[in-house]
Enzyme design. Sequence first.
Site, short mmCIF file in Angstrom:
data_model
loop_
_atom_site.label_atom_id
_atom_site.label_comp_id
_atom_site.label_asym_id
_atom_site.label_seq_id
_atom_site.Cartn_x
_atom_site.Cartn_y
_atom_site.Cartn_z
CB THR A 196 30.40 25.75 49.74
OG1 THR A 196 31.49 26.06 48.89
CG2 THR A 196 29.23 25.26 48.90
CB SER A 239 37.99 28.54 53.48
OG SER A 239 38.23 27.57 52.50
CB SER A 240 40.25 30.73 48.57
OG SER A 240 39.76 29.46 48.16
CD GLN A 277 56.88 16.25 44.16
OE1 GLN A 277 56.41 15.72 43.16
NE2 GLN A 277 57.94 17.03 44.13
N1 ASP Z 1 35.48 27.84 48.08
C1 ASP Z 1 34.77 27.27 49.20
C2 ASP Z 1 35.52 27.61 50.47
O1 ASP Z 1 36.49 26.98 50.77
C3 ASP Z 1 34.62 25.81 49.02
C4 ASP Z 1 33.85 25.10 50.12
O2 ASP Z 1 33.42 25.65 51.09
O3 ASP Z 1 33.65 23.88 49.99
O4 ASP Z 1 35.15 28.53 51.16
#
Ligand code: ASP
Length: 340
Positions: free
Chosen positions: A12, A57-58, A274
């Site tokens: 982000t 990063s997903s 958990q």
């Molecule tokens: N979806 C973004 C990522 O992990 C979220 C972030 O950067 O906070 O790349």
Amino acid sequence: MQNIFIIYTGGTIGMVQDPETGTFVPFDFELIARNLPDLARLNYNLTVHSFTPIIDSSNMKPSIWLEMAQIIKDNYEHYDGFVILHGSDTMSFSASILSFMLEGLQKPVILSGSQLPIGEIRTDARENIMTALEIASAKENGKSIIQEVCILFDNKLFRGNRSFKYNSAKFEAFRSPNYPVLAEAGIHINYNREALLDNTDKEFILHTQIDDQVAVLKLFPGINKATIKAILESDARSIIMETFGSGNTMTEPWFLDLIGEAIKNGKNILDISQCKVGSVELGRYETSQGLKALGVLNGYDMTFEAAVTKLMYLQGHFEEQEPVAHWVEIPLRGELTVND
Ligand code: ASP
């Protein structure tokens, strides 16, 4: 003058909104530099390496972890510290695997990012980058104060392999419930000296073997036999079993038989809870006593992120199951506390 190496992977922090779809997409480092003119005023020599492509990063994966670790190794001698700009979604996984891959680190590797893109007025990116850079350059008596892989977010420094992303809406995105915060940034940066790793006398070694044959069995009341069997009989060499409370499971014979059979067939089964706070205590309740007898491994207070990446690292290191089982229960980079 300190030499700091910035690795920009995406996230982000450097995203812009696609005018057509309205979604956030990664953008190049220029955007960060343009929005952060103070970078040029800093008293450091900054080198920036941008990944191609830069990613949300997903989409993180082991081949990118290897690239990051290799860049750090290649530049290790010439830089005082490293800052990795990374999406927050999987930041704790990356910080955890890097902690295992970079053994005996004597320089800071600080991962950071932000919840709002750097171009937004209320962004948390500026503060996070500036504080990460300051920590990456902090020295005392010629030695780096931080000698491990950390996450800096919202003025708090966490041991990477103890952290997890707990909030997707607040600037305070990370927590480290089973280990103290390593430093807090206010007017000064206050380091929690007793909590820091000291690798001064260690040798720095890069480990590059990762074996991703890891699966997860998350228990819930009513989980059926077929689901459990499918996971236990998968190709995974190790299965992380996410259990209830302090490591408890159902005690029905069919369940314990399946677990026992999988272990006899050479699978490692690692018990982590958990619950985010507290530790597995095998044998505390009747509902975990049987597991211990079957040879289920104790994950103690490890985060899920540390457990997954530690198993990938150990499996990459050892072809046999036995040493993986042995070392997973032992703290290697401060990722767990043995409580028995
Ligand atoms: N979806 C973004 C990522 O992990 C979220 C972030 O950067 O906070 O790349």
